[in-house]
Write a protein that holds these residues in place. Structure first.
Motif, PDB file in Angstrom:
ATOM      1  N   ALA A 131      -2.580  -0.061  65.087  1.00  0.00           N
ATOM      2  CA  ALA A 131      -2.224   1.310  65.472  1.00  0.00           C
ATOM      3  C   ALA A 131      -3.339   1.947  66.294  1.00  0.00           C
ATOM      4  O   ALA A 131      -4.485   1.504  66.276  1.00  0.00           O
ATOM      5  CB  ALA A 131      -1.935   2.136  64.227  1.00  0.00           C
ATOM      6  N   ASP A 188      -4.809   0.173  59.259  1.00  0.00           N
ATOM      7  CA  ASP A 188      -4.129   1.112  60.166  1.00  0.00           C
ATOM      8  C   ASP A 188      -2.845   1.697  59.586  1.00  0.00           C
ATOM      9  O   ASP A 188      -2.062   2.322  60.312  1.00  0.00           O
ATOM     10  CB  ASP A 188      -3.826   0.419  61.487  1.00  0.00           C
ATOM     11  CG  ASP A 188      -2.873  -0.764  61.330  1.00  0.00           C
ATOM     12  OD1 ASP A 188      -2.557  -1.144  60.173  1.00  0.00           O
ATOM     13  OD2 ASP A 188      -2.452  -1.318  62.362  1.00  0.00           O
ATOM     14  N   SER A 195      -0.308   0.042  58.420  1.00  0.00           N
ATOM     15  CA  SER A 195       0.857  -0.809  58.626  1.00  0.00           C
ATOM     16  C   SER A 195       1.204  -1.643  57.404  1.00  0.00           C
ATOM     17  O   SER A 195       2.280  -2.233  57.329  1.00  0.00           O
ATOM     18  CB  SER A 195       0.608  -1.752  59.810  1.00  0.00           C
ATOM     19  OG  SER A 195      -0.445  -2.655  59.511  1.00  0.00           O
TER      20      SER A 195
END
Length: 782
Positions: free
Chosen positions: A670, A390, A392
């Protein structure tokens, strides 16, 4: 006529002396009598105790089958180096790492010094007894019966062999009695040298210079001195012969293969063995003195380098499952109940026995894993696993299972993105919140099965709050809104994955059945879902209870298999070195849902995949493989709070494929995690299709069972058509009719309060707006 001769004079005794002698004689006589009586009683008591002991022994061994010649050859003398794990087509997955490692040798490949040393140290009467030493047996019997000593007694080499090859390491007297009986059987069919050779091939000998646990004299000779067992010197033989008494203590090596700072205990033990050999006449005084004065540490090998075989999820998952199955089979054979097996001390004993069997007895473990499918799944997660990330910087992990619907056979699985960096098996061993993927199994399936709803029954999706516990007054939310402000059909509720509708329906089930554990007891428990008090909470319908990927996939297998649960399994059979079957999987289907219920649920979950409101899985499939996209897919998504967990489970008529995705630290993912999972799953399915297209047949369809009731209902209320009376007025019902699918029961007569859940204000709003979603922002919370 009386004689006139004078009679002889009688000498009178001293009264004092007479009395003393009398009492002394009486006392001696009494003591003799008492001693005789005591001896008699003692003898009788001993005989009684012995008789009781013999009877007790007979009782202990009752039911124990004698070993046949074939049994002895197979179970006692047959020592193998390791067992085999196999794919479903018979190809090898791997040879199981034995612990301890060993090599089998014949009797003529073992130094005579080793044999003499073992006999002199472990069993001085070895060549004289018939498997047991009678005085040791009597001592053990009396000790057990009277409680005046240990009931264990001394074990002969034959008994030790039986214990290691046939029995468990349990220390009960029953096991000891069986050991004695079976040892006598062994002596009938094996020569002394065969017994001695078998013992030396299976006994543990501590560690080698690589830090590995070793067993068998050949491995000990090579791992400690770097020579074959047949070439061991007297001093080396004595050292090795002393190891079995306490292998790790007497071993000169640490668990890394380094020489211990102090290995004097092993040296002292070697000297004791040499003295035993001298005392028993096995060696001369001259040989004894030369050997005892020889510095054996000069012969110890330096630390070696251990080459570790690289294994992954497949090896360890199948291996551990085989141990579990064999342990349960052995316990069942011993009459151990499932409840008793749950006792850790009991199960550990059988697990230990099963582990030794797999490591040492040359078993063949035939798995259900299809090599091509498994490899394709691993290639898929390697190539496409990054689609799950995602942005991150934290790896989004995954666990997947592919299962056959009819049998529960597991064709393949994915444990993690990369075994070398993450050995946590997310397919079998992790437990994460099921989220909305649980709704077909926990909420809609049971409600339909109980005749509480049909596919078009209406359920409130108006804003609401929790009513109980720590969440009392807290707003209950859907994934993207606080409620659509309408009454959704059951089909639409599952397509949209409405939390509010699922909440109302689940509460209705529990209320009507009068038990917060009803759904678990009646449905989930039959599919081996974990028992938890959280199933009775208001939030349960939202999937707050943790489950494994395997468990969730197995639940959907049940629906895809006409409501019949087939427990997912990895192993078809286990056979020993002689081809004897030790375990064979038996199909034991459990009906959880009726055929009607299962077919209705599949029909509703087809809408989930086709309408794509919660997952674009099908459209991505079409862009990847048109034939695969034409398969009749049904399924369900699930996303936990803050997207900490995401699920997609899909079924075709023949297969169920499911994946969990998330982060191991439980942190949020996310937005868009559902789309990422759908993309990954589409590529995963396509990769599997590329190696096993025959498993995906577009012509196979989920069909409604003949027992399904197709009821014409009001599209507006989900109940029978007809006018509705409310507050003295007849209300015209908007809309037309539709067909609602029922497993049992049927729709009720039309009424103003037609749905499940909802307040008076909710119903007024729904009627006023003719069922259209209201844009009014007023607070309609209950």
């Amino acid at each position: 006529m009386v004689s006139k001769k004078n009679p002889k004079k009688i000498k009178k005794k001293n009264p004092q002396r007479l009395g003393g002698s009398f009492f002394l004689n009486v006392s001696i006589s009494v003591v003799k009598s008492l001693l005789l009586g005591f001896t008699t009683v003692l003898f009788l008591a001993g005989m009684l105790a012995l008789g009781i002991g013999v009877g007790y022994f007979a009782n202990l061994v009752e039911g124990t089958s004698s070993l046949t010649k074939t049994d002895v050859r197979q179970d006692i003398s047959n020592v193998n180096e390791g067992s085999l794990l196999k794919y479903d087509d018979g190809q090898n997955i791997a040879t199981i790492n034995t612990d301890p490692i060993r090599q089998k040798v014949d009797g003529d490949e073992i130094s005579p010094w080793v044999k003499k040393a073992i006999v002199a140290t472990e069993d001085e009467y070895f060549y004289k007894h018939k498997g047991v030493v009678p005085k040791a047996v009597i001592r053990a019997l009396l000790g057990e019966v009277t409680g005046l000593g240990s009931g264990s007694g001394g074990s002969t080499l034959t008994q030790q062999l039986v214990k290691q090859q046939v029995l468990t390491s349990e220390t009960s007297f029953k096991r000891k009695a069986n050991e004695i009986l079976l040892a006598m059987d062994v002596e009938k069919y094996l020569s002394k040298d065969e017994i001695l050779t078998a013992y030396l091939n299976i006994s543990p000998f501590g560690r080698n210079n690589k830090g590995q646990n070793i067993a068998g004299v050949e491995e000990a000779a090579q791992g400690i001195f770097g020579v074959d067992a047949k070439d061991l010197s007297l001093a080396q033989s004595a050292f090795i012969a002393g190891l079995p008494q306490s292998p790790i203590v007497y071993s000169p090596y640490t668990n890394t293969g380094e020489l211990k700072d102090d290995y004097s205990l092993g040296i002292e033990r070697q000297r004791n063995v040499l003295f035993n050999m001298y005392r028993e006449g096995a060696i001369s005084k001259d040989r004894y003195e030369k050997a005892v004065n020889y510095d054996i540490s000069n012969d110890f090998l330096p630390q070696g380098e251990l080459t570790v075989d690289e294994h992954g999820f497949l090896y360890y998952t199948v291996y551990n499952e085989a141990i579990n199955l064999l342990a349960k089979e052995a316990a069942k054979k011993d009459g151990v109940s499932d409840a008793d097996f749950e006792n850790e001390s009991v199960s550990n004993r059988y697990v230990e026995q099963a582990t030794l069997s797999i490591q040492n007895q040359g078993l063949t473990i035939n798995s259900t894993i299809n090599r091509n499918i498994y490899d394709a799944m691993q290639q898929s997660v390697t190539s496409y696993g990054s689609y799950l990330d995602d942005g991150s910087g934290v790896t989004v992990e995954t666990g997947s299972v592919l299962m056959d619907n009819k049998t529960g056979k597991i064709y393949g699985f994915i444990g993690s993105r990369d075994y070398s960096t993450n050995q946590l098996n997310h397919a079998f061993d992790t437990s994460r919140q099921a989220a909305s993927s649980i709704k077909p199994l926990l909420v809609y399936g049971p409600a339909i099965d109980q005749g509480l709803i049909g596919s078009e029954s209406r359920i409130s999706d108006y804003p609401t709050t929790y009513q109980e516990g720590k969440n009392n007054g807290k707003r209950l939310k859907n994934a993207t809104n606080n409620g659509t402000r309408t009454f959704l059909t059951a089909r639409d509720a599952i397509v949209q994955s409405s939390n509010i509708s699922a909440y109302h329906l689940y509460q209705d089930i529990l209320t009507q059945k009068g038990s917060t554990s009803y759904v678990y007891d009646t449905y989930l428990s039959k599919m081996n879902f974990p028992e938890a008090s959280s199933w009775g909470l208001e939030s349960a319908a939202l999937g707050t209870t943790g489950v494994s990927t395997l468990t969730e996939v197995n639940g959907f297998q049940t629906l895809a298999n006409e409501g019949v649960y087939q427990e997912g399994y990895l192993i078809d059979s286990i056979t020993n070195a002689n081809g004897k079957t030790l375990y064979e999987h038996e199909s034991k289907g459990t009906e959880v849902f009726s055929k009607a219920t299962a077919s209705i649920m599949n029909d509703m979950m087809r809408s989930v995949i086709d309408e794509q409101e919660t997952t674009p899985f099908k459209s991505i499939l079409y862009s990847t493989n048109n034939t695969l996209a034409s398969v009749d897919w049904v399924g369900k998504t699930g996303t936990a709070d803050d997207s900490a967990d995401n699920w997609l489970i899909v079924s075709s008529p023949s297969l169920t494929l499911g994946s969990w995705t998330g982060k191991d630290d439980n942190s949020a993912m996310a937005d868009g995690t559902g789309n990422r999972t759908a993309t990954y799953m589409a590529y995963l399915a396509n990769q599997i299709y590329s190696v096993a297209p025959s498993l995906f047949d577009p012509k196979e369809k989920f069909e409604l069972d003949d027992s399904v009731k197709k009821e014409k209902v009001s599209e507006f209320t989900g109940l029978k058509e007809g006018k509705v009376a409310f507050e003295g007025k007849n209300i015209s019902v908007p809309g037309g009719d539709t067909t609602s699918l029922w497993a049992t029961g049927g729709p009720a007569d039309n009424t103003y309060k037609f749905g499940i859940g909802g307040t008076d204000a909710n119903y007024k709003n729904y009627w006023d707006n003719k069922g259209n979603n209201s844009s009014d922002d007023e607070d309609d919370d209950e």
